[in-house]
Scaffold this active site. Structure first.
Site, mmCIF file in Angstrom:
data_model
loop_
_atom_site.group_PDB
_atom_site.id
_atom_site.type_symbol
_atom_site.label_atom_id
_atom_site.label_comp_id
_atom_site.label_asym_id
_atom_site.label_seq_id
_atom_site.Cartn_x
_atom_site.Cartn_y
_atom_site.Cartn_z
ATOM 1 N N LYS A 35 0.756 -1.207 -0.145
ATOM 2 C CA LYS A 35 0.028 0.021 -0.075
ATOM 3 C C LYS A 35 0.746 1.131 -0.085
ATOM 4 C CE LYS A 35 -4.469 0.745 -0.232
ATOM 5 N NZ LYS A 35 -5.669 0.065 -0.738
ATOM 6 N N GLY A 77 -19.758 7.107 -1.784
ATOM 7 C CA GLY A 77 -18.655 7.506 -2.750
ATOM 8 C C GLY A 77 -18.812 6.805 -3.985
ATOM 9 N N VAL A 115 -17.594 3.928 -4.721
ATOM 10 C CA VAL A 115 -18.237 2.464 -4.857
ATOM 11 C C VAL A 115 -19.594 2.502 -4.257
ATOM 12 C CG1 VAL A 115 -17.842 0.093 -3.801
ATOM 13 C CG2 VAL A 115 -15.904 1.282 -4.730
ATOM 14 N N GLY A 116 -19.816 3.233 -3.217
ATOM 15 C CA GLY A 116 -21.122 3.144 -2.333
ATOM 16 C C GLY A 116 -22.402 3.618 -3.493
#
Length: 359
Positions: free
Chosen positions: A81, A183, A185-186
């Site tokens: 990451k 957002g 994805v949501g």
């Protein structure tokens, strides 16, 4: 600040790299967790972290999750990451991402990255000018496109597997779902749920986004505030915002049969998976159900093919059912069942790599 080597030993991390470039203001951290499966792969997020330690802890947690995600998604990459300390609304410049590109390129292919919170595919068009270690690029630049599309699709596979396991049918018609976060994805997930006939309650810190979705689906979507969304009486609670939302404070307030969402690191601590199990709340391990974006990025590095990405993402349904069934058979939390499956795969791959490849 905590001792970095102690943190690495605790999490099983291989490498942590700090990078700074005065001219662009870049301050970034790359954490590489485990490269048993292959080079590390994970998104790059840009957040105005309150401290360097907060950024480091985020990178360490997220990179570990990526190892587990890559393993269950069956891609030949390990976990890593990248985080950038900065406000994406005001601190982004093409030069900052080019500086990032040069630093990550200097890792010699040990780490590949792309979009995450606070970054978009266009940011990495600049980074990719300096290195080939970037994916999740726009289709116009040879990339696989928007990672939120397969991510939302994968979460829907998680919803359907959960419904099949709990209620004997993967249909979500008439089920109440509380979505925390609307957002990238949501928003797509909410659209899928509405199409499936679910009753949806949403909350997001972006009031304009909530208003937009309510106007789009006036009869199918209800709204509430971010402080109470997890307390909604519902069939499935869907965390799709920041991680750590399932914790000592929120668990006693949950009123749901299952948790399925796109947020990374939903459990604040591993022990919270045990707590959910004791309370008979079925938890779909986040690093599996949100793996669609990872699958796209890994596929892009081999040469993008959207049909292949969606086919592999559909496999989340079967893997999740296997985890649920193992949880019942072994009488262990689903989070533990998923972790065991990951460790078994890592051990098998490590054993295979004992075979020397010829020249």
């Amino acid at each position: 600040m905590s001792d970095i080597f102690e943190l690495m030993e605790e999490g099983g991390h291989e490498q942590v790299i700090f990078s700074r470039h005065a001219g662009t203001g870049l301050k970034s951290i790359v954490a590489i967790h485990d490269t048993t499966m292959g080079p590390a792969l994970g998104g790059c997020r840009m957040i105005p972290y309150a401290s360097t330690e907060e950024a480091l802890q985020d990178a360490l947690r997220l990179s570990r999750g990526m190892t587990y995600k890559c393993s269950l998604a069956d891609v030949d990459y390990g976990g890593g990451k990248a985080v950038i300390i900065g406000d994406p609304r005001v601190d982004k410049t093409p030069e900052l991402f080019r500086a990032l590109g040069r630093f990550i390129g200097g890792l010699g292919g040990r780490f590949f990255t792309g979009t995450d919170m606070g970054t978009v595919p266009e940011d990495f068009v600049h980074a990719a000018r300096e290195s080939s270690s970037f994916a999740g690029l726009p289709e116009s630049h040879g990339g696989g496109g928007d990672t939120s599309v397969p991510t939302a699709y994968g979460v829907m596979q998680g919803f359907q597997a959960t419904a099949q396991f709990l209620w004997g049918s993967k249909s979500l018609k008439g089920k109440k779902v509380a979505v925390q976060g609307a957002g990238k994805v949501g928003e797509k997930l909410i659209s899928h749920l509405v199409e499936e006939g679910a009753e949806v309650v949403i909350a997001d810190t972006d009031v304009n986004q909530v208003r937009k979705l309510k106007e789009r689906y006036p009869n199918q979507v209800a709204t509430t505030d971010v402080e109470s969304i997890h307390r909604q009486s519902c069939d499935i609670f869907a965390p799709c915002a920041i991680g750590g939302g399932i914790n000592d404070q929120t668990i006693p307030e949950l009123d749901c049969s299952a948790i399925v969402g796109s947020a990374n690191n939903q459990l604040a601590e591993d022990r919270h998976g045990e707590e959910l199990y004791k309370r008979n709340i079925l938890y779909a391990p986040d690093y599996l159900v949100n793996a669609g974006g990872l699958i796209l990025v890994a596929d892009e590095l081999e040469g993008p093919c959207r049909e292949r990405v969606m086919e592999k993402t559909r496999g989340i349904y079967d893997i999740l059912l296997k985890i649920f069934e193992r949880s019942v058979t072994d009488d262990i939390p689903t989070s533990r069942a998923a972790d065991l499956l990951v460790l078994e795969r890592l051990n098998k791959v490590a054993d295979l790599k004992r075979i020397l490849l010829g020249g």
